[in-house]
Design a protein around this motif. Structure first.
Motif, PDB file in Angstrom:
ATOM      1  N   THR A  44      -2.370 -26.473 -15.603  1.00  0.00           N
ATOM      2  CA  THR A  44      -1.985 -25.458 -14.638  1.00  0.00           C
ATOM      3  C   THR A  44      -3.133 -24.477 -14.441  1.00  0.00           C
ATOM      4  O   THR A  44      -4.041 -24.385 -15.268  1.00  0.00           O
ATOM      5  CB  THR A  44      -0.747 -24.692 -15.120  1.00  0.00           C
ATOM      6  N   ALA A  56      -2.809 -29.233  -8.228  1.00  0.00           N
ATOM      7  CA  ALA A  56      -2.041 -28.255  -8.986  1.00  0.00           C
ATOM      8  C   ALA A  56      -1.675 -27.140  -8.014  1.00  0.00           C
ATOM      9  O   ALA A  56      -2.437 -26.850  -7.084  1.00  0.00           O
ATOM     10  CB  ALA A  56      -2.863 -27.708 -10.141  1.00  0.00           C
ATOM     11  N   ALA A 106       2.922 -21.227 -11.947  1.00  0.00           N
ATOM     12  CA  ALA A 106       2.059 -22.365 -11.624  1.00  0.00           C
ATOM     13  C   ALA A 106       2.664 -23.641 -12.174  1.00  0.00           C
ATOM     14  O   ALA A 106       3.432 -23.622 -13.143  1.00  0.00           O
ATOM     15  CB  ALA A 106       0.653 -22.158 -12.178  1.00  0.00           C
ATOM     16  N   ILE A 107       2.264 -24.758 -11.551  1.00  0.00           N
ATOM     17  CA  ILE A 107       2.808 -26.060 -11.938  1.00  0.00           C
ATOM     18  C   ILE A 107       1.712 -27.107 -11.839  1.00  0.00           C
ATOM     19  O   ILE A 107       0.844 -27.045 -10.968  1.00  0.00           O
ATOM     20  CB  ILE A 107       4.028 -26.404 -11.049  1.00  0.00           C
ATOM     21  N   SER A 108       1.722 -28.069 -12.739  1.00  0.00           N
ATOM     22  CA  SER A 108       0.722 -29.122 -12.740  1.00  0.00           C
ATOM     23  C   SER A 108       1.000 -30.150 -11.647  1.00  0.00           C
ATOM     24  O   SER A 108       2.037 -30.102 -10.995  1.00  0.00           O
ATOM     25  CB  SER A 108       0.703 -29.800 -14.108  1.00  0.00           C
ATOM     26  N   SER A 139       4.079 -29.662 -16.379  1.00  0.00           N
ATOM     27  CA  SER A 139       3.701 -28.405 -17.026  1.00  0.00           C
ATOM     28  C   SER A 139       3.906 -27.240 -16.081  1.00  0.00           C
ATOM     29  O   SER A 139       3.543 -27.321 -14.904  1.00  0.00           O
ATOM     30  CB  SER A 139       2.228 -28.436 -17.446  1.00  0.00           C
ATOM     31  N   THR A 140       4.497 -26.180 -16.593  1.00  0.00           N
ATOM     32  CA  THR A 140       4.692 -24.962 -15.810  1.00  0.00           C
ATOM     33  C   THR A 140       4.327 -23.755 -16.660  1.00  0.00           C
ATOM     34  O   THR A 140       4.369 -23.808 -17.894  1.00  0.00           O
ATOM     35  CB  THR A 140       6.145 -24.802 -15.334  1.00  0.00           C
ATOM     36  N   SER A 195      -6.808 -31.031  -8.591  1.00  0.00           N
ATOM     37  CA  SER A 195      -6.833 -30.991 -10.043  1.00  0.00           C
ATOM     38  C   SER A 195      -7.056 -32.387 -10.600  1.00  0.00           C
ATOM     39  O   SER A 195      -6.419 -33.341 -10.167  1.00  0.00           O
ATOM     40  CB  SER A 195      -5.527 -30.417 -10.570  1.00  0.00           C
ATOM     41  N   GLY A 246       0.564 -23.223  -7.203  1.00  0.00           N
ATOM     42  CA  GLY A 246       1.045 -21.983  -7.792  1.00  0.00           C
ATOM     43  C   GLY A 246       1.648 -21.051  -6.754  1.00  0.00           C
ATOM     44  O   GLY A 246       1.498 -21.252  -5.553  1.00  0.00           O
ATOM     45  N   THR A 302      -3.924 -20.371 -13.341  1.00  0.00           N
ATOM     46  CA  THR A 302      -3.278 -19.078 -13.174  1.00  0.00           C
ATOM     47  C   THR A 302      -4.150 -18.038 -12.478  1.00  0.00           C
ATOM     48  O   THR A 302      -3.663 -16.946 -12.176  1.00  0.00           O
ATOM     49  CB  THR A 302      -2.854 -18.524 -14.546  1.00  0.00           C
TER      50      THR A 302
END
Length: 126
Positions: A106, A33, A50-52, A57-58, A101, A35, A108
């Motif tokens: 995500t 993951a 952030a991004i998976s 997912s963001t 991950s 960011g 943060t």
């Protein structure tokens, strides 16, 4: 271990755009993951986007929502941050970060990330 190098920063007028890139080496980023964070002078490093692992997912800080877009190209081992409608308060050093991950979520928090780039300066003039 993954190494991260940011690029694309610079000086831009308010209302302008920049695209930051974060090139990874050492490992494929598909297991990470990722960011973007930023740090202005005299302030703490703060979450930006952030991004998976897959990019499905963001999440964004409220201050940049609707103006910034995070994306990734796992085939190119690169993370991006498209920044539009820039404001003087966006001036900061921007850092990319990565963490292994095991789920499609995500992250943060600054302390959740294990790997960091050296940062790239973004300056927005009024």
């Amino acid at each position: 271990q993954v190494q991260l190098v940011e690029s694309g920063g610079g000086l831009v007028q308010a209302g302008g755009s920049l695209r930051l890139s974060c090139a990874a080496s050492g490992r494929t980023i598909s297991s990470y993951a990722m960011g973007w964070f930023r740090q202005a002078p005299g302030k703490e490093r703060e979450f930006t986007a952030a991004i998976s692992r897959s990019g499905g997912s963001t999440v964004y800080a409220d201050s940049v929502k609707g103006r910034f877009t995070i994306s990734r190209d796992n085939a190119k081992n690169t993370l991006y941050l498209q920044m539009n409608s820039l404001k003087p308060e966006d001036t900061a050093v921007y850092y990319c970060a990565a963490v292994i991950s095991y789920y499609s979520g995500t992250h943060t928090g600054v302390h959740e990330y294990d790997y960091w780039g050296q940062g790239t300066q973004v300056t927005v003039s009024s």
